[in-house]
Write a protein that holds these residues in place. Structure first.
Motif, PDB file in Angstrom:
ATOM      1  N   PRO A 111       0.832  -1.214   0.000  1.00  0.00           N
ATOM      2  CA  PRO A 111       0.000   0.000   0.000  1.00  0.00           C
ATOM      3  C   PRO A 111       0.862   1.258   0.000  1.00  0.00           C
ATOM      4  O   PRO A 111       2.082   1.194   0.167  1.00  0.00           O
ATOM      5  N   ASP A 112       0.218   2.364  -0.167  1.00  0.00           N
ATOM      6  CA  ASP A 112       0.886   3.649  -0.017  1.00  0.00           C
ATOM      7  C   ASP A 112       0.851   4.005   1.471  1.00  0.00           C
ATOM      8  O   ASP A 112      -0.197   4.385   2.002  1.00  0.00           O
ATOM      9  N   TRP A 113       1.982   3.860   2.138  1.00  0.00           N
ATOM     10  CA  TRP A 113       2.015   4.086   3.578  1.00  0.00           C
ATOM     11  C   TRP A 113       1.736   5.545   3.926  1.00  0.00           C
ATOM     12  O   TRP A 113       1.183   5.844   4.999  1.00  0.00           O
ATOM     13  N   GLY A 114       2.098   6.445   3.049  1.00  0.00           N
ATOM     14  CA  GLY A 114       1.754   7.846   3.290  1.00  0.00           C
ATOM     15  C   GLY A 114       0.253   8.062   3.285  1.00  0.00           C
ATOM     16  O   GLY A 114      -0.283   8.831   4.101  1.00  0.00           O
ATOM     17  N   GLN A 115      -0.430   7.370   2.378  1.00  0.00           N
ATOM     18  CA  GLN A 115      -1.881   7.462   2.333  1.00  0.00           C
ATOM     19  C   GLN A 115      -2.504   6.899   3.608  1.00  0.00           C
ATOM     20  O   GLN A 115      -3.457   7.482   4.157  1.00  0.00           O
ATOM     21  N   LEU A 116      -1.980   5.780   4.087  1.00  0.00           N
ATOM     22  CA  LEU A 116      -2.497   5.208   5.327  1.00  0.00           C
ATOM     23  C   LEU A 116      -2.214   6.121   6.523  1.00  0.00           C
ATOM     24  O   LEU A 116      -2.981   6.141   7.489  1.00  0.00           O
ATOM     25  N   ALA A 117      -1.138   6.885   6.447  1.00  0.00           N
ATOM     26  CA  ALA A 117      -0.861   7.845   7.522  1.00  0.00           C
ATOM     27  C   ALA A 117      -1.919   8.944   7.546  1.00  0.00           C
ATOM     28  O   ALA A 117      -2.375   9.369   8.623  1.00  0.00           O
ATOM     29  N   TRP A 118      -2.312   9.411   6.356  1.00  0.00           N
ATOM     30  CA  TRP A 118      -3.397  10.402   6.303  1.00  0.00           C
ATOM     31  C   TRP A 118      -4.682   9.833   6.887  1.00  0.00           C
ATOM     32  O   TRP A 118      -5.412  10.517   7.618  1.00  0.00           O
ATOM     33  N   VAL A 119      -4.973   8.577   6.552  1.00  0.00           N
ATOM     34  CA  VAL A 119      -6.176   7.930   7.074  1.00  0.00           C
ATOM     35  C   VAL A 119      -6.112   7.838   8.598  1.00  0.00           C
ATOM     36  O   VAL A 119      -7.097   8.117   9.303  1.00  0.00           O
ATOM     37  N   GLY A 120      -4.954   7.439   9.131  1.00  0.00           N
ATOM     38  CA  GLY A 120      -4.801   7.359  10.580  1.00  0.00           C
ATOM     39  C   GLY A 120      -4.996   8.712  11.244  1.00  0.00           C
ATOM     40  O   GLY A 120      -5.618   8.812  12.313  1.00  0.00           O
ATOM     41  N   LEU A 121      -4.469   9.774  10.611  1.00  0.00           N
ATOM     42  CA  LEU A 121      -4.642  11.119  11.153  1.00  0.00           C
ATOM     43  C   LEU A 121      -6.111  11.522  11.152  1.00  0.00           C
ATOM     44  O   LEU A 121      -6.615  12.116  12.118  1.00  0.00           O
ATOM     45  N   ILE A 122      -6.827  11.193  10.064  1.00  0.00           N
ATOM     46  CA  ILE A 122      -8.254  11.527   9.980  1.00  0.00           C
ATOM     47  C   ILE A 122      -9.035  10.842  11.087  1.00  0.00           C
ATOM     48  O   ILE A 122      -9.844  11.469  11.799  1.00  0.00           O
ATOM     49  N   LEU A 123      -8.809   9.538  11.273  1.00  0.00           N
ATOM     50  CA  LEU A 123      -9.573   8.791  12.274  1.00  0.00           C
ATOM     51  C   LEU A 123      -9.225   9.242  13.692  1.00  0.00           C
ATOM     52  O   LEU A 123     -10.106   9.357  14.551  1.00  0.00           O
ATOM     53  N   THR A 124      -7.958   9.521  13.938  1.00  0.00           N
ATOM     54  CA  THR A 124      -7.562   9.999  15.269  1.00  0.00           C
ATOM     55  C   THR A 124      -8.170  11.366  15.560  1.00  0.00           C
ATOM     56  O   THR A 124      -8.656  11.623  16.677  1.00  0.00           O
ATOM     57  N   ALA A 125      -8.152  12.242  14.559  1.00  0.00           N
ATOM     58  CA  ALA A 125      -8.750  13.566  14.744  1.00  0.00           C
ATOM     59  C   ALA A 125     -10.256  13.446  15.000  1.00  0.00           C
ATOM     60  O   ALA A 125     -10.814  14.168  15.836  1.00  0.00           O
ATOM     61  N   LEU A 126     -10.927  12.538  14.293  1.00  0.00           N
ATOM     62  CA  LEU A 126     -12.355  12.328  14.531  1.00  0.00           C
ATOM     63  C   LEU A 126     -12.607  11.828  15.952  1.00  0.00           C
ATOM     64  O   LEU A 126     -13.587  12.226  16.604  1.00  0.00           O
ATOM     65  N   TRP A 127     -11.733  10.969  16.441  1.00  0.00           N
ATOM     66  CA  TRP A 127     -11.873  10.464  17.810  1.00  0.00           C
ATOM     67  C   TRP A 127     -11.739  11.603  18.821  1.00  0.00           C
ATOM     68  O   TRP A 127     -12.557  11.729  19.738  1.00  0.00           O
ATOM     69  N   VAL A 128     -10.724  12.441  18.643  1.00  0.00           N
ATOM     70  CA  VAL A 128     -10.536  13.578  19.553  1.00  0.00           C
ATOM     71  C   VAL A 128     -11.707  14.546  19.438  1.00  0.00           C
ATOM     72  O   VAL A 128     -12.197  15.087  20.447  1.00  0.00           O
ATOM     73  N   TRP A 129     -12.176  14.759  18.227  1.00  0.00           N
ATOM     74  CA  TRP A 129     -13.313  15.649  17.998  1.00  0.00           C
ATOM     75  C   TRP A 129     -14.546  15.125  18.750  1.00  0.00           C
ATOM     76  O   TRP A 129     -15.258  15.888  19.417  1.00  0.00           O
TER      77      TRP A 129
END
Length: 644
Positions: A180-198
């Motif tokens: 996979p594109d690990w950079g893309q998965l990093a963006w996904v991880g950031l999105i989900l973590t931000a949603l959790w904090v939100w």
């Protein structure tokens, strides 16, 4: 908190595993460079081609490009240095086939270097004609990039610096297991973590946060498998928007921890803004009119207060006044961006989307103040997240109409608060007068609908208690607002001459009365788009709205009577505005104008359904998901298809 952190870690792990598996789905990419004459689509290649010239053949006056001579094999000229960039495609080895030719008018070949990353470039001699296929084995580390450097060509009468003619690109993987594109998965991880904090910042329950993350994860995995490149284009933007919204939400929670209801309403407004900006700023999006508004903003900044615009024939034709209300709001923000066309274009787009998103907050406030409870208010605000009519108008570039409509909000809020009631003072009356004037200076289409709304509010005021409004005070403020608008803008000599010249012009065409009635009825139940639109109203929204109107009219409280009066004037002005269709094919944008009123009553209906039983709560939740889901799906299709 430990349990919640473990839940987040589990969701992230499952989404990462699902994404890795999604990357194993076969991917074959074909870029029809310059357009696909079979599907008649164009510009699908543009987000992946950098520093390349526009698609050809092309004639500005001809929209049906596939009918032009040579359109059976379209192309683009590269620049002396151009590149092919496919983000998020995944790792491994890819077979890239390029169909190209030198294109030199004198028949000489073109010397070109094709380079992958830091590897030694491949030197090619491209014959002038015909086009040939060149196949390369290209390694990718998540993103596939191929750079073209060619001997420059300068043609007499053409100011462009040309490279070679590019006609087609095919890309397919040859590896059995694809990284996979690990950079893309990093963006996904950031999105989900931000949603959790939100979710934590607005105190969502644990099961709602898990549901939010799980639903988002499923969407991400599906996007990686089915729409990998399109999602990769927007994921950094989406991550940035969500992260910014999360920071704002956390800041509000720290500063005003006791105002949870307001913070939740603001969070829904932020979601609406994110949905709009993710589409409008997606590299695939094309707008036909955004540049017009960027230029108008520049004209206002240079002191041209009295703007005009050429109306189409079906709106009466000719040059007409163009109020500057929307641009007045956007102009101070120009100090924060660069003084160039691209920056102004992004600015007016973002401002219009932000102003439209404010209707979420206003809907929440109206419903809550009318005594229908916090859940009803949140349901109503959530319905506007997927406002299809606003989506379509924003995509087309009707920014002054969408953004200008928000200028109605101060007057509508003032009316609801009783600024024209017997208990109001002169200061409230003056404020309402100025607010009505601002609404009348928003945009020509908004001016018409808003003026009718104020007129119907006065008619219905005779049936309202004096604590809501009095006809005399409303008449004074409405007359003052109209007089101020006429005195400040519409009596300017520049506009007076235009109005006099247009007085003798007749509108072209119109619709039969039965067609207007049938089209409107079908559009109101979500079976076809409103007139001259292509997106329908969500079916669930229409059904919930009808039930909500019945509930609103049954309520006998004074607070509900305020909202009932406002909604009644809103509906009456919309239906009255349809009379314009008798004399012109282009009438009031009634779907856009009425949409907030539909969401108000829909929220009331969904709340009543949720209050009945556990099954009612599930049905109400499903209704909200359906309304938002249909709207967002239509939004994705609009961005994908408009002007392509």
């Amino acid at each position: 908190m430990r349990h919640r952190v473990l839940s987040l870690a589990m969701v992230l792990a499952l989404v990462a595993l699902g994404s890795v598996l999604a990357y194993q789905a076969p991917l074959h990419v074909h870029l029809a460079v310059g357009g696909d004459p079979r599907t008649q689509r164009r510009e699908d290649d543009a987000p992946f081609l950098h520093m390349m010239h526009a698609a050809e053949p092309a004639v500005p006056a001809v929209a049906e490009w596939w009918q032009l001579p040579g359109a059976d094999d379209p192309y683009r000229w590269t620049q002396p240095e151009s590149s092919l960039l496919l983000p998020g495609i995944g790792g491994g080895r890819w077979l890239v086939t390029v169909r190209a030719q030198g294109g030199r008018p004198n028949g000489t070949p073109t010397s070109s270097e094709w380079q992958v990353g830091s590897e030694h470039p491949l030197v090619l001699s491209l014959p002038a004609a015909p086009a040939r296929r060149y196949t390369l084995l290209v390694p990718a580390n998540g993103t596939l990039q191929l750079t073209f450097r060619s001997a420059p060509l300068q043609v007499d009468g053409d100011p462009r610096a040309l490279g070679f003619v590019l006609r087609d690109v095919w890309v397919e993987s040859i590896d059995t297991w694809q990284m996979p594109d690990w950079g893309q998965l990093a963006w996904v991880g950031l999105i989900l973590t931000a949603l959790w904090v939100w979710g934590q910042s607005i105190e969502l329950r644990s099961h709602w946060i898990i549901a939010l993350l799980s639903g988002s994860g499923i969407i991400v995995v599906a996007a990686c498998a089915l729409f990998r490149l399109a999602f990769a284009l927007v994921s950094p933007l989406l991550a940035g928007l969500i992260l910014f919204a999360t920071v704002v939400s956390v800041g509000l929670a720290w500063r005003w921890p006791q105002h949870l209801a307001w913070r939740q309403a603001i969070a829904l407004t932020q979601v609406a803004l994110i949905v709009r900006l993710a589409g409008l700023l997606h590299p695939h999006a094309i707008s036909s009119d955004a540049g017009f508004h960027a230029n108008n903003l520049l004209r206002l900044g240079l002191g041209q207060v009295f703007l005009t615009a050429g109306l189409p024939a079906d709106a009466g034709g000719g040059i007409a006044p163009y109020p500057v209300g929307f641009y007045v709001l956007a102009l101070p923000l120009q100090l924060l961006v660069g003084d160039n066309f691209a920056s102004r274009r992004v600015l007016v787009t973002v401002v219009a989307a932000a102003l439209d998103s404010l209707f979420c907050l206003a809907i929440w406030w109206w419903v809550k103040q009318a005594g229908f409870g916090l859940r009803a208010a949140l349901f109503g605000a959530a319905c506007y997240i997927g406002a299809t009519q606003a989506f379509e108008a924003l995509s087309i570039g009707e920014l002054a109409n969408v953004g200008g409509q928000a200028l109605m909000l101060p007057a509508l809020i003032g009316l609801f608060c009783g600024a024209s009631s017997r208990q109001s003072g002169w200061l409230a009356l003056m404020g309402l007068t100025l607010a009505i004037c601002a609404g009348l200076l928003a945009h020509s289409g908004v001016t018409l609908g808003f003026g009718l709304l104020i007129g119907w509010a006065w008619v219905l005021a005779w049936q309202q208690p004096s604590t809501v409004t009095t006809p005399l005070r409303l008449f004074v403020t409405a007359t003052g607002g109209l007089g101020l608008a006429l005195m400040v803008v519409y009596t300017a000599p520049t506009y007076l001459d235009l109005i006099v010249q247009r007085g003798g012009q007749g509108a072209s065409g119109g619709l039969a009365p039965m067609q207007i009635l049938s089209d409107t009825a079908l559009a109101l139940v979500g079976l076809q788009p409103p007139h001259r639109r292509s997106l329908v109203l969500p079916f669930g929204l229409v059904l919930a709205n009808l039930f909500g109107l019945w509930l609103l009219w049954r309520s006998a409280s004074v607070e509900a009577s305020r909202l009932r009066w406002l909604i009644g004037a809103w509906w009456a002005s919309t239906l009255t505005g349809l009379v314009l269709l008798l004399i012109a094919d282009q009438g009031l944008r009634w779907g856009l104008f009425l949409y907030p009123a539909l969401c108000i009553s829909a929220g009331i209906a969904l709340d009543r359904l949720a209050a009945r039983s556990v099954w009612g709560r599930w049905l109400a939740s499903a209704g909200i998901v359906t309304i938002i889901g249909q709207g967002v799906w239509l939004w994705i299709e609009q961005i994908r298809d408009y002007l392509h």
